[in-house]
Design a protein around this motif. Structure first.
Motif, PDB file in Angstrom:
ATOM      1  N   GLU A  74       3.291  12.041  -1.345  1.00  0.00           N
ATOM      2  CA  GLU A  74       2.563  12.406  -0.129  1.00  0.00           C
ATOM      3  C   GLU A  74       3.387  12.136   1.120  1.00  0.00           C
ATOM      4  O   GLU A  74       3.392  12.923   2.059  1.00  0.00           O
ATOM      5  N   ALA A  75       4.089  10.995   1.162  1.00  0.00           N
ATOM      6  CA  ALA A  75       4.907  10.671   2.341  1.00  0.00           C
ATOM      7  C   ALA A  75       6.067  11.642   2.493  1.00  0.00           C
ATOM      8  O   ALA A  75       6.459  11.984   3.612  1.00  0.00           O
ATOM      9  N   LYS A  76       6.595  12.115   1.372  1.00  0.00           N
ATOM     10  CA  LYS A  76       7.654  13.131   1.449  1.00  0.00           C
ATOM     11  C   LYS A  76       7.077  14.436   1.967  1.00  0.00           C
ATOM     12  O   LYS A  76       7.670  15.100   2.831  1.00  0.00           O
ATOM     13  N   GLU A  77       5.886  14.822   1.455  1.00  0.00           N
ATOM     14  CA  GLU A  77       5.258  16.079   1.874  1.00  0.00           C
ATOM     15  C   GLU A  77       4.865  16.052   3.348  1.00  0.00           C
ATOM     16  O   GLU A  77       5.001  17.054   4.048  1.00  0.00           O
ATOM     17  N   GLU A  78       4.334  14.937   3.823  1.00  0.00           N
ATOM     18  CA  GLU A  78       3.784  14.878   5.179  1.00  0.00           C
ATOM     19  C   GLU A  78       4.775  14.432   6.241  1.00  0.00           C
ATOM     20  O   GLU A  78       4.625  14.800   7.406  1.00  0.00           O
ATOM     21  N   ALA A  79       5.763  13.610   5.843  1.00  0.00           N
ATOM     22  CA  ALA A  79       6.647  13.023   6.850  1.00  0.00           C
ATOM     23  C   ALA A  79       8.113  13.082   6.470  1.00  0.00           C
ATOM     24  O   ALA A  79       8.951  12.491   7.144  1.00  0.00           O
ATOM     25  N   ALA A  80       8.434  13.815   5.405  1.00  0.00           N
ATOM     26  CA  ALA A  80       9.816  13.967   4.943  1.00  0.00           C
ATOM     27  C   ALA A  80      10.481  12.616   4.669  1.00  0.00           C
ATOM     28  O   ALA A  80      11.669  12.432   4.913  1.00  0.00           O
ATOM     29  N   VAL A  81       9.703  11.662   4.140  1.00  0.00           N
ATOM     30  CA  VAL A  81      10.263  10.364   3.766  1.00  0.00           C
ATOM     31  C   VAL A  81      11.020  10.550   2.450  1.00  0.00           C
ATOM     32  O   VAL A  81      10.417  10.909   1.435  1.00  0.00           O
ATOM     33  N   PRO A  82      12.349  10.311   2.445  1.00  0.00           N
ATOM     34  CA  PRO A  82      13.104  10.494   1.203  1.00  0.00           C
ATOM     35  C   PRO A  82      12.864   9.316   0.252  1.00  0.00           C
ATOM     36  O   PRO A  82      13.162   8.174   0.601  1.00  0.00           O
ATOM     37  N   PRO A  83      12.310   9.554  -0.933  1.00  0.00           N
ATOM     38  CA  PRO A  83      11.990   8.458  -1.857  1.00  0.00           C
ATOM     39  C   PRO A  83      13.191   7.570  -2.189  1.00  0.00           C
ATOM     40  O   PRO A  83      13.042   6.369  -2.382  1.00  0.00           O
ATOM     41  N   GLN A  84      14.374   8.176  -2.238  1.00  0.00           N
ATOM     42  CA  GLN A  84      15.569   7.403  -2.580  1.00  0.00           C
ATOM     43  C   GLN A  84      16.005   6.466  -1.448  1.00  0.00           C
ATOM     44  O   GLN A  84      16.853   5.602  -1.646  1.00  0.00           O
ATOM     45  N   SER A  85      15.410   6.602  -0.272  1.00  0.00           N
ATOM     46  CA  SER A  85      15.790   5.774   0.877  1.00  0.00           C
ATOM     47  C   SER A  85      14.884   4.568   1.084  1.00  0.00           C
ATOM     48  O   SER A  85      15.035   3.845   2.069  1.00  0.00           O
ATOM     49  N   VAL A  86      13.929   4.361   0.158  1.00  0.00           N
ATOM     50  CA  VAL A  86      13.014   3.231   0.293  1.00  0.00           C
ATOM     51  C   VAL A  86      12.940   2.449  -1.017  1.00  0.00           C
ATOM     52  O   VAL A  86      13.242   2.974  -2.086  1.00  0.00           O
ATOM     53  N   ARG A  87      12.547   1.176  -0.890  1.00  0.00           N
ATOM     54  CA  ARG A  87      12.391   0.283  -2.047  1.00  0.00           C
ATOM     55  C   ARG A  87      10.983  -0.296  -2.017  1.00  0.00           C
ATOM     56  O   ARG A  87      10.548  -0.839  -1.002  1.00  0.00           O
ATOM     57  N   VAL A  88      10.267  -0.190  -3.125  1.00  0.00           N
ATOM     58  CA  VAL A  88       8.897  -0.693  -3.201  1.00  0.00           C
ATOM     59  C   VAL A  88       8.901  -2.220  -3.137  1.00  0.00           C
ATOM     60  O   VAL A  88       9.642  -2.889  -3.867  1.00  0.00           O
ATOM     61  N   LEU A  89       8.036  -2.756  -2.240  1.00  0.00           N
ATOM     62  CA  LEU A  89       7.883  -4.198  -2.082  1.00  0.00           C
ATOM     63  C   LEU A  89       6.645  -4.716  -2.804  1.00  0.00           C
ATOM     64  O   LEU A  89       6.709  -5.688  -3.547  1.00  0.00           O
ATOM     65  N   PHE A  90       5.501  -4.075  -2.558  1.00  0.00           N
ATOM     66  CA  PHE A  90       4.254  -4.495  -3.186  1.00  0.00           C
ATOM     67  C   PHE A  90       3.225  -3.395  -3.033  1.00  0.00           C
ATOM     68  O   PHE A  90       3.418  -2.445  -2.272  1.00  0.00           O
ATOM     69  N   THR A  91       2.146  -3.534  -3.769  1.00  0.00           N
ATOM     70  CA  THR A  91       1.004  -2.639  -3.620  1.00  0.00           C
ATOM     71  C   THR A  91      -0.227  -3.479  -3.303  1.00  0.00           C
ATOM     72  O   THR A  91      -0.310  -4.656  -3.660  1.00  0.00           O
ATOM     73  N   SER A  92      -1.169  -2.866  -2.617  1.00  0.00           N
ATOM     74  CA  SER A  92      -2.439  -3.507  -2.288  1.00  0.00           C
ATOM     75  C   SER A  92      -3.536  -2.493  -2.582  1.00  0.00           C
ATOM     76  O   SER A  92      -3.488  -1.369  -2.079  1.00  0.00           O
ATOM     77  N   VAL A  93      -4.509  -2.890  -3.393  1.00  0.00           N
ATOM     78  CA  VAL A  93      -5.520  -1.943  -3.868  1.00  0.00           C
ATOM     79  C   VAL A  93      -6.893  -2.283  -3.306  1.00  0.00           C
ATOM     80  O   VAL A  93      -7.353  -3.427  -3.386  1.00  0.00           O
ATOM     81  N   PHE A  94      -7.532  -1.273  -2.746  1.00  0.00           N
ATOM     82  CA  PHE A  94      -8.937  -1.339  -2.338  1.00  0.00           C
ATOM     83  C   PHE A  94      -9.708  -0.615  -3.430  1.00  0.00           C
ATOM     84  O   PHE A  94      -9.457   0.554  -3.698  1.00  0.00           O
ATOM     85  N   ASP A  95     -10.631  -1.311  -4.088  1.00  0.00           N
ATOM     86  CA  ASP A  95     -11.305  -0.761  -5.258  1.00  0.00           C
ATOM     87  C   ASP A  95     -12.813  -0.906  -5.104  1.00  0.00           C
ATOM     88  O   ASP A  95     -13.320  -2.015  -4.933  1.00  0.00           O
ATOM     89  N   VAL A  96     -13.524   0.228  -5.140  1.00  0.00           N
ATOM     90  CA  VAL A  96     -14.989   0.178  -5.056  1.00  0.00           C
ATOM     91  C   VAL A  96     -15.631   0.362  -6.424  1.00  0.00           C
ATOM     92  O   VAL A  96     -16.839   0.503  -6.531  1.00  0.00           O
ATOM     93  N   GLY A  97     -14.823   0.366  -7.470  1.00  0.00           N
ATOM     94  CA  GLY A  97     -15.347   0.526  -8.820  1.00  0.00           C
ATOM     95  C   GLY A  97     -15.210   1.927  -9.360  1.00  0.00           C
ATOM     96  O   GLY A  97     -14.820   2.118 -10.509  1.00  0.00           O
TER      97      GLY A  97
END
Length: 196
Positions: free
Chosen positions: A110-133
């Motif tokens: 989505e970030a590539k589609e909407e903002a041309a963020v190149p996936p190879q130029s970033v490193r995943v740090l963490f995820t945070s999940v909002f879960d309503v079930g």
């Protein structure tokens, strides 16, 4: 996310269309031509509402957004298109997940589609999940490892901007992102390890 709030990304929200203001005698609210104001073409099966006892959320298979941090520039924020839900506020590039898609992959896509963020130029740090079930929204935090400049690459953004971490809260943030930002900021700056 740290609190039960609404999702925080541009297309994680419904593509709720507003009437063209010019048809009602008001000045148009956009600079873009009409055909660029709303996403066109076929939608993915994930682009749909889900409803339950905690409310209605966008993304049949959940949604995800990318929290892009460049230590030299700040956080990449998306000024949401006026026709979108909570239009005119600032949030993260992201959106509805495709069927079977992992949240990290969906946020990067989505970030590539909407903002041309190149996936190879970033490193995943963490995820945070909002879960309503019955629905989840995953914020995927990444660090920039190779500098890039974002570009508006679809009609979901009014503008994209690097905002220093200490000034993110000065923007008119999407309510969900606003509520989640303090916890996300603490984790991003290493002040709160938190669960992945």
């Amino acid at each position: 996310m740290d609190r039960p709030v609404a999702p925080t990304s541009s297309s994680a929200y419904p593509h709720k269309e507003r009437p063209d203001d010019s048809q009602h005698g008001a000045a148009p609210t956009h600079e873009l031509p009409f055909e660029l104001r709303r996403p066109l073409g076929p939608r993915d099966p994930g682009d749909a509402w889900v409803e339950g006892d905690r409310g209605r959320f966008w993304g049949r298979f959940g949604s995800a957004g990318l929290l892009v941090h460049d230590p030299a520039k700040g956080i990449l924020l998306q000024h949401r298109a006026l026709w979108s839900d909570q239009g005119g506020t600032w949030g993260l590039p992201g959106g509805a997940l495709h069927q079977g898609e992992q949240a990290v992959d969906g946020a990067l896509r989505e970030a590539k589609e909407e903002a041309a963020v190149p996936p190879q130029s970033v490193r995943v740090l963490f995820t945070s999940v909002f879960d309503v079930g019955y629905w989840t929204y995953t914020t995927v935090a990444v660090d920039v490892v190779e500098s890039f400049e974002p570009e508006i690459s679809d009609p979901e953004s009014l503008e994209l901007q690097w905002v220093p971490v200490e000034h993110v809260g000065d923007k008119e943030l999407h309510p969900g992102f606003s509520a989640a930002w303090p916890g996300l900021r603490r984790r991003l700056l290493g002040l709160d390890a938190g669960p992945d």
